[in-house]
Scaffold this motif. Structure first.
Motif, PDB file in Angstrom:
ATOM      1  N   CYS A 664      37.385  -0.602  -2.635  1.00 51.83           N
ATOM      2  CA  CYS A 664      36.225   0.514  -2.838  1.00 51.83           C
ATOM      3  C   CYS A 664      36.210   1.464  -1.610  1.00 51.83           C
ATOM      4  O   CYS A 664      36.147   2.581  -1.991  1.00 51.83           O
ATOM      5  CB  CYS A 664      35.045  -0.431  -2.867  1.00 51.83           C
ATOM      6  SG  CYS A 664      34.705  -1.549  -4.187  1.00 51.83           S
ATOM      7  N   ARG A 665      36.582   1.403  -0.503  1.00 50.64           N
ATOM      8  CA  ARG A 665      36.703   2.091   0.537  1.00 50.64           C
ATOM      9  C   ARG A 665      37.631   3.233   0.378  1.00 50.64           C
ATOM     10  O   ARG A 665      37.763   4.347   0.562  1.00 50.64           O
ATOM     11  CB  ARG A 665      36.586   1.446   1.876  1.00 50.64           C
ATOM     12  CG  ARG A 665      35.438   0.895   2.323  1.00 50.64           C
ATOM     13  CD  ARG A 665      35.628   0.513   3.682  1.00 50.64           C
ATOM     14  NE  ARG A 665      36.501  -0.623   4.006  1.00 50.64           N
ATOM     15  CZ  ARG A 665      36.295  -1.784   3.799  1.00 50.64           C
ATOM     16  NH1 ARG A 665      35.219  -2.218   3.509  1.00 50.64           N
ATOM     17  NH2 ARG A 665      37.301  -2.525   4.084  1.00 50.64           N
ATOM     18  N   ARG A 668      37.266   5.637  -2.454  1.00 47.32           N
ATOM     19  CA  ARG A 668      36.206   6.538  -2.041  1.00 47.32           C
ATOM     20  C   ARG A 668      36.771   7.434  -1.321  1.00 47.32           C
ATOM     21  O   ARG A 668      36.352   8.684  -1.192  1.00 47.32           O
ATOM     22  CB  ARG A 668      35.030   5.913  -1.571  1.00 47.32           C
ATOM     23  CG  ARG A 668      33.608   6.688  -1.527  1.00 47.32           C
ATOM     24  CD  ARG A 668      32.457   6.140  -0.703  1.00 47.32           C
ATOM     25  NE  ARG A 668      32.803   5.585   0.580  1.00 47.32           N
ATOM     26  CZ  ARG A 668      32.989   4.280   0.590  1.00 47.32           C
ATOM     27  NH1 ARG A 668      32.877   3.028  -0.125  1.00 47.32           N
ATOM     28  NH2 ARG A 668      33.112   3.770   2.134  1.00 47.32           N
ATOM     29  N   LYS A 672      37.151  11.826  -1.983  1.00 50.91           N
ATOM     30  CA  LYS A 672      36.417  12.864  -1.583  1.00 50.91           C
ATOM     31  C   LYS A 672      37.381  13.550  -0.423  1.00 50.91           C
ATOM     32  O   LYS A 672      37.284  14.730   0.209  1.00 50.91           O
ATOM     33  CB  LYS A 672      35.443  11.925  -0.406  1.00 50.91           C
ATOM     34  CG  LYS A 672      34.227  11.669  -1.320  1.00 50.91           C
ATOM     35  CD  LYS A 672      33.420  10.939  -0.258  1.00 50.91           C
ATOM     36  CE  LYS A 672      32.056  10.235  -1.076  1.00 50.91           C
ATOM     37  NZ  LYS A 672      31.048   9.759  -0.079  1.00 50.91           N
TER      38      LYS A 672
END
Length: 769
Positions: A664-665, A668, A672
């Motif tokens: 998930c990190r 993300r 971004k």
């Protein structure tokens, strides 16, 4: 091979409770009060240490009663099985309790095996989806000879195996006769005595031919010669052989079931079982096979090796499964019928008669080994076997341990997470129970089937590569066994492409240990063993059936280097006319950059140097952010990750061993733009199929193993809302040794042009190609 048992006359006149007591304790007892029994047994059988506690293989009809640890058996009964209303429920509860204890012991071993397969990874990455979950595992294959219970000797680390002493004598081939098992004994005997049947039955033709030493020497030294032919459904076939002359292998346009020499009752059950795949367009003269099944079974029935690389889990997967299950079961029934028939002949023969006419067995009993990736596949195979053996609703086959099998190999529909959108092929592959650490022995007679049979009392073994690998063990290990592979006559490797995503080394390890001479006799009657097995020529008679969804050099290597069938091999070699690049729906320029390598062994280092020296510098600028690097090999991924860390590049990474939080990190940060590069492994994509958002630049470090992964990854770019089409790029590295993968992506015509030209190739896909 199963122990020889006496008659059942000792059991006449006993009640069910007396029979159970006789089976458990080896003697009749007038008292049935458990407390009184405990006191009496405690006085006669003092407590024994774990090292001396051994189980025995007693059955209802055994004449000699062996001394057993009755005290421990009784304690186990009192602790795990409370007083039931019926003796049948008591038996079932004892069986389930023993299965649970074995599962707990095996789960630890499978966890260690899964960790060993993982390779190196940093401390933040741990296996989330292991190859071996090891739930409800049975350590089959460690059985004693003759199908006896394995002793629970802790000093040797032997885990007690599942045994079914109640049915041991019923499934022993040596103590059964044709008239006891066959509903049409006269017909079977008439067929066996017919010289015409002997000469035309493919089973007899293959197994009864005795090779000469000169022929064996040719098989091991001379290269194979090949010829080409084209069939209506299979397409381009390559037939290769060392001994046989090149004769045209033609496809039968129409197949009569009676001409296939199927063993009863398969002639009547096969059309019913296969009815779901038949269409109204089938010819009246061929009502039982689909066109694909007809051509595949025609090859299987000649006992040639077969490699079919076009298995599709969405279209023809179940058709193929039914076809090879029919062939395997037909082979087992014929082999067992031959043994049972010879048992009756030996019983009636005069003393002093030569016994060489009765050589009908191998050095061990297992004849068929089926390698499948998940428990769900094994569940479907067993259901097919049961359906093929059930003639009608009135004649149901007796299946031992069916309830336990359903519980351990079935799945709960409620366990599936809701609202997960995945491609159709993903849903089909990972449906049902996807545990990949299992093995199970199946003993088959015409009216009954025994699941969880000890390996040395089994006819068919169904296992995953990891499940069979943990039994074989490694050189130097004390607890290892591969004698049960010595007389395998049919090897089925289904969905071989999935093993590339699991651990291909397990398959190679299996191929190195199959058809070796056993280290122990395992109670075999050498007067019944075929000469081909005694001469250690089993590998020249073994038929290998290999099914895959793609052509891959590693799969081709197994088929070419580990298959020695004396009747030859058949491989389907169709070339893709159009590649998966035509499925890309985004407008994207594709740059295929060719690297030159001296040989196939130097490709790995050459690719790394080419990437570091020529490709990576072009993407170091900040303007080339949001770059995903797709890496098929885990070892290449580790190498790139270490290099990126050493160079201090702004990157993140996702592999199959990354924790969910880490995934998930990474997604993300990449979306971004906080991380410029994302290292992404193919195995993670295979097991998860997540959509990675934010991709603007795409680098295929190597062509994908599955061609449709190329279009899937490219199409992820459309998930980026703020992306600018003009800035999207796609770079692919390839060499001349990637011809098969390249053809699957761009098509055969473009591949030929790209391999002839040493320049980089630029392709622009508009979404309409």
């Amino acid at each position: 091979m199963g122990k020889r048992r006496g008659g059942r006359e000792l059991l006449h006149g006993l009640s069910k409770k007396q029979k159970k007591h006789l089976r458990d304790f080896g003697e009749e007892h007038p008292f049935y009060d458990k407390v009184l029994l405990l006191l009496l047994l405690h006085s006669y059988f003092p407590f024994q240490s774990d090292n001396s506690d051994k189980s025995s293989a007693e059955s209802d009809s055994e004449t000699e009663v062996e001394q057993v640890s009755v005290y421990h058996k009784l304690l186990a009964t009192l602790k795990t099985s409370p007083e039931s209303e019926s003796e049948k429920e008591e038996d079932e509860s004892e069986s389930e309790t023993s299965g649970e204890s074995e599962a707990e012991m095996d789960s630890e071993g499978s966890q260690e095996a899964g960790e060993a397969d993982g390779g190196e990874e940093d401390k933040n990455d741990v296996p989330e989806q292991k190859e071996a979950t090891g739930t409800a595992e049975q350590m089959l294959g460690q059985e004693q000879a003759d199908g006896a219970d394995t002793s629970c000797d802790l000093s040797h680390g032997v885990i007690e195996e599942f045994t079914d002493v109640k049915h041991e004598s019923e499934f022993s081939l040596e103590t059964n006769f044709m008239e006891e098992e066959s509903g049409d004994c006269s017909a079977d005997k008439r067929d066996s005595n017919s010289s015409q049947a002997f000469s035309e039955d493919p089973f007899k033709q293959h197994m009864d031919r005795e090779l000469e030493e000169k022929e064996v020497e040719k098989l091991s030294t001379l290269p194979k010669t090949s010829s080409q032919s084209k069939w209506p459904r299979l397409g381009q076939l390559t037939f290769s052989s060392t001994l046989e002359k090149h004769k045209s292998l033609k496809a039968d346009k129409e197949v009569d079931v009676k001409q296939l020499y199927l063993h009863k009752p398969l002639e009547s059950t096969w059309p019913k079982v296969n009815k779901q795949f038949l269409s109204s367009v089938n010819k009246p003269s061929d009502p039982s096979f689909t066109p694909l099944q007809r051509e595949l079974f025609c090859i299987m029935n000649t006992y040639r090796d077969l490699f079919y690389p076009e298995r599709n889990v969405l279209t023809n997967g179940e058709e193929i499964r039914l076809a090879y299950c029919l062939h395997a079961l037909n082979h087992v029934l014929k082999a067992n019928a031959q043994v049972l028939s010879n048992n009756a002949r030996r019983r009636d023969q005069k003393p002093g008669t030569d016994n060489d006419d009765y050589r009908d067995q191998g050095l061990t009993r297992p004849k068929v080994l089926m390698i499948v990736p998940f428990r769900e596949c094994a569940l479907r195979i067993v259901h097919i076997f049961i359906s093929l053996l059930e003639v009608n609703d009135k004649r149901k086959i007796d299946v031992s341990n069916k309830k336990r099998f359903k519980g351990e190999f079935g799945s709960d529909p409620e366990e599936k997470p809701p609202n997960l959108k995945r491609p159709e092929d993903y849903e089909a592959i990972f449906s049902g129970n996807i545990d990949d650490h299992f093995r199970i022995g199946v003993a088959v007679l015409q009216k009954s089937m025994r699941l969880y049979a000890p390996f040395y009392s089994s006819d068919i073994i169904i296992a995953s590569p990891l499940g069979i690998r943990t039994i074989i063990g490694a050189e130097g290990e004390k607890k290892r066994d591969f004698d049960f592979l010595s007389s395998i006559e049919i090897l089925v490797i289904d969905q071989a492409d999935i093993y590339l995503m699991q651990n291909w080394e397990h398959v190679l390890h299996l191929m190195k240990h199959i058809n070796l001479l056993p280290l122990d006799s395992h109670g075999v009657d050498f007067s019944r063993v075929r000469m081909l097995n005694l001469n250690n020529w089993s590998k020249y008679y073994r038929q290998t059936l290999l099914f895959s969804a793609l052509q891959d050099p590693q799969i081709n290597s197994v088929f070419n280097k580990h298959c020695f069938n004396y009747v030859g091999q058949v491989a389907i070699r169709n070339v893709p006319l159009s590649g998966s690049i035509s499925q890309v729906v985004v407008q994207l320029p594709h740059v295929f950059r060719r690297l030159e390598a001296e040989d196939i062994t130097s490709v790995i280092d050459t690719r790394f140097q080419y990437f570091v020296d020529k490709v990576l510098p072009e993407y170091r600028d900040a303007i080339m952010s949001h770059t995903l690097i797709y890496v098929p090999s885990y070892f290449d991924y580790v190498r790139l990750r270490n290099y990126f860390k050493k160079e201090g590049l702004n990157f993140t990474h996702i592999c199959e061993y990354t924790k969910k939080g880490g995934v998930c990190r990474a997604r993300r940060f990449f979306l971004k733009g906080e991380k410029q590069f994302l290292l992404f492994t193919e195995r993670f994509h295979f097991y998860k199929r997540y959509t990675i958002k934010g991709i603007r630049n795409l680098i295929f470090y190597e062509l994908p193993t599955y061609s449709h992964f190329y279009s899937e990854i490219c199409n992820m770019m459309k998930a980026t809302d703020n992306g600018v089409d003009a800035t999207w790029t796609c770079t692919v590295l390839y060499s001349k040794y990637d011809a098969q993968k390249l053809a699957a992506v761009v098509g055969i015509d473009r591949t030929a042009q790209m391999l002839q030209s040493k320049k980089n190739v630029h392709l622009f896909v508009t979404g309409e190609n």
